[in-house]
Scaffold this active site. Structure first.
Site, PDB file in Angstrom:
ATOM      1  N   HIS A 101     -28.049  71.761  97.818  1.00  0.00           N
ATOM      2  CA  HIS A 101     -29.045  70.700  98.004  1.00  0.00           C
ATOM      3  C   HIS A 101     -30.117  70.906  96.928  1.00  0.00           C
ATOM      4  CE1 HIS A 101     -32.505  68.760 100.030  1.00  0.00           C
ATOM      5  NE2 HIS A 101     -31.637  68.146 100.816  1.00  0.00           N
ATOM      6  N   ASP A 154     -29.158  79.308 102.048  1.00  0.00           N
ATOM      7  CA  ASP A 154     -29.722  78.103 102.644  1.00  0.00           C
ATOM      8  C   ASP A 154     -28.916  77.802 103.917  1.00  0.00           C
ATOM      9  OD1 ASP A 154     -30.320  75.542 103.442  1.00  0.00           O
ATOM     10  OD2 ASP A 154     -30.190  74.645 101.453  1.00  0.00           O
ATOM     11  N   GLN A 159     -27.725  73.769 107.274  1.00  0.00           N
ATOM     12  CA  GLN A 159     -26.617  73.072 107.948  1.00  0.00           C
ATOM     13  C   GLN A 159     -25.766  74.024 108.777  1.00  0.00           C
ATOM     14  OE1 GLN A 159     -26.279  69.833 107.991  1.00  0.00           O
ATOM     15  NE2 GLN A 159     -27.658  69.234 106.335  1.00  0.00           N
ATOM     16  N   LYS A 168     -33.185  69.767 112.140  1.00  0.00           N
ATOM     17  CA  LYS A 168     -31.740  69.512 112.265  1.00  0.00           C
ATOM     18  C   LYS A 168     -31.163  70.242 113.468  1.00  0.00           C
ATOM     19  CE  LYS A 168     -31.361  69.417 107.247  1.00  0.00           C
ATOM     20  NZ  LYS A 168     -31.228  68.077 106.723  1.00  0.00           N
ATOM     21  N   CYS A 226     -29.158  64.220  98.181  1.00  0.00           N
ATOM     22  CA  CYS A 226     -29.958  65.281  97.531  1.00  0.00           C
ATOM     23  C   CYS A 226     -29.059  66.342  96.900  1.00  0.00           C
ATOM     24  CB  CYS A 226     -30.933  65.947  98.493  1.00  0.00           C
ATOM     25  SG  CYS A 226     -32.087  64.816  99.247  1.00  0.00           S
TER      26      CYS A 226
HETATM   27  N1  PMP Z   1     -30.739  72.353 102.272  1.00  0.00           N
HETATM   28  C1  PMP Z   1     -29.793  71.652 102.904  1.00  0.00           C
HETATM   29  C2  PMP Z   1     -28.374  72.123 102.823  1.00  0.00           C
HETATM   30  C3  PMP Z   1     -30.133  70.492 103.614  1.00  0.00           C
HETATM   31  O1  PMP Z   1     -29.177  69.799 104.239  1.00  0.00           O
HETATM   32  C4  PMP Z   1     -31.484  70.096 103.668  1.00  0.00           C
HETATM   33  C5  PMP Z   1     -31.899  68.841 104.425  1.00  0.00           C
HETATM   34  N2  PMP Z   1     -31.159  67.710 104.080  1.00  0.00           N
HETATM   35  C6  PMP Z   1     -32.437  70.859 102.994  1.00  0.00           C
HETATM   36  C7  PMP Z   1     -32.033  71.976 102.305  1.00  0.00           C
HETATM   37  C8  PMP Z   1     -33.889  70.490 102.995  1.00  0.00           C
HETATM   38  O2  PMP Z   1     -34.427  70.639 104.261  1.00  0.00           O
HETATM   39  P1  PMP Z   1     -35.901  70.102 104.560  1.00  0.00           P
HETATM   40  O3  PMP Z   1     -35.964  68.709 104.009  1.00  0.00           O
HETATM   41  O4  PMP Z   1     -35.991  70.149 106.045  1.00  0.00           O
HETATM   42  O5  PMP Z   1     -36.837  71.046 103.894  1.00  0.00           O
END
Ligand code: PMP
Length: 416
Positions: free
Chosen positions: A133, A210, A213, A236, A374
């Site tokens: 991401h 990270d 997920q 999430k 993203c």
């Molecule tokens: N890493 C991953 C794999 C994600 O799916 C997300 C959220 N889509 C993020 C980072 C970012 O998380 P946040 O917007 O809650 O900071």
């Protein structure tokens, strides 16, 4: 037998229809149709207990934390620190190694600015996987720009899995940090982070995982993974937005300078010099999202009662059903085919643009995400501008999968 089990499937110890009823928003309609919420990889829905915990905090206990000696102040502090304790137990780590923050983006930036920026220099390399991401790419690019370090990409294979041989081969002596997702938000691929972090550690490479997920969808034991840093987000995992945490090894937290300065993160301030608080408070400047963390504590209670192994089994079953249905649709391409996969399905339908599909599906009551999720570099690998992504969660049903597939077939005719 659980009413939601399908023929040939093992009955679950959980009544998933009753679980679904715990989520008020899932009862609503969208465009006159029953809502099918398949955008859980984006954000998850909240059970009534989480909503009630936030409401109760504001009605009964609202005060600032770690400051006031009055009754409400101590209730608020206990509730906030209690949430940290629940999260720590849920993930098998020490509470004082868990920095509470606004989410994964903040957590990774904290590592980038406090750990990496003062340490890296020209000649050093940051290894980042192709499937990250942007929250696990851009902070490393910013660090690289300011230190002269280089970002190197760890590539994936066509089936969406990480190319592990290439990854280990690229862990050369110049690599100081590895950034990798536990589970991909686009492909659903589950990376063998335990093995990857062990290989990194052997070579003296600091690992940042990270877990955005992963934590909402499977049992996660951070201590067993053996990473240096683990970031995740609360919204999430049934929790409120603006909550999340960074877990870090104690030695890192002690060695790292604060990221932000202000109240709460100090022991003593004078114009001659400031003494910082101990970790994790050293990294929690200012008034935190107290009510949010109270809600996140309730979310952890909720998920713990369900049992994360049950959540994982339920979502594996939904994924199998969804994949089986989508495989039957001619001209539908699924991205990410490796076997170890979470319930995230990115796809494209021949002749239809992902945004058109998502817009028309919305009119059928189905919420899916379309776009680049993203993760521009990952979509560049597949040479596509956008995909549609359906990401069911444990509270979704087999009937919803069927409704989604029927809507997809209807929409396809409209576009054809
Ligand atoms: N890493 C991953 C794999 C994600 O799916 C997300 C959220 N889509 C993020 C980072 C970012 O998380 P946040 O917007 O809650 O900071």
């Amino acid at each position: 037998m659980n009413a939601a089990a399908r023929p040939g499937q093992v009955a679950s110890p959980i009544d998933w229809q009753a679980v679904r009823a715990d989520f008020p928003l899932l009862q609503r309609q969208v465009h006159g149709k029953p809502l099918v919420y398949f955008d859980n990889a984006n954000t998850g829905q909240k059970p009534a207990t989480v909503i009630a915990a936030v409401d109760d905090f504001y009605r009964q206990h609202n005060a600032n934390v770690s400051r006031a000696v009055h009754q409400l102040g101590s209730e608020a502090t206990d509730a906030y620190e209690g949430a940290r304790g629940k999260l720590a137990a849920f993930l098998n780590v020490r509470a004082d190694e868990l920095v509470l923050c606004s989410g994964t983006t903040f957590a990774i930036n904290l590592v980038a600015y406090s750990w990496a920026l003062p340490r890296l220099q020209a000649g050093d390399t940051i290894l980042v996987s192709r499937m990250e991401h942007h929250a696990n790419i851009v902070p490393w690019q910013l660090v690289a720009e300011r230190t002269g370090a280089t970002v190197r990409v760890a590539e994936i294979l066509e089936d969406g899995s990480l190319d592990l041989d290439a990854l280990y081969a690229s862990m050369t002596a110049d690599v100081k940090l590895l950034a990798v997702a536990h589970v991909s938000n686009v492909l659903g691929m589950v990376n063998p982070v335990r093995e990857i972090c062990r290989e990194a550690r052997k070579r003296g490479i600091v690992s940042v995982v990270d877990g955005s997920q992963a934590v909402p969808h499977r049992p996660v034991d951070i201590a067993a993974i053996g990473c240096d840093f683990y970031a995740f987000t609360g919204h999430k995992m049934c929790g409120p937005t603006g909550t999340g945490a960074l877990w870090a090894r104690r030695e890192h937290l002690q060695a790292m300078p604060p990221f932000l300065g202000g109240g709460e993160m100090i022991k003593e301030v004078s114009f001659e010099g400031t003494v910082f608080n101990d970790p994790p408070h050293k990294f929690e400047a200012g008034t935190p999202n107290i009510a949010g963390f109270v809600g996140l504590g309730a979310a952890v209670d909720y998920l713990s009662t369900l049992g994360m192994a049950n959540v994982e089994a339920r979502e594996t079953e939904l994924l199998a059903h969804l994949t089986e249905e989508l495989n039957r649709i001619e001209g539908l391409r699924i991205f990410g085919r490796a076997p170890d996969k979470a319930a995230v399905v990115s796809f494209l339908l021949e002749g239809a643009h992902a945004h058109d599909l998502a817009t028309l599906l919305d009119l059928e009551g189905v919420a899916v995400r379309s776009g680049q999720h993203c993760a521009h570099p990952l979509l560049q690998f597949y040479g596509v501008a956008a995909t549609c992504r359906a990401s069911p969660a444990f509270y979704n049903t087999h009937e919803e999968i069927e409704a989604f597939v029927a809507a997809l077939c209807k929409v396809r005719k409209l576009l054809g």
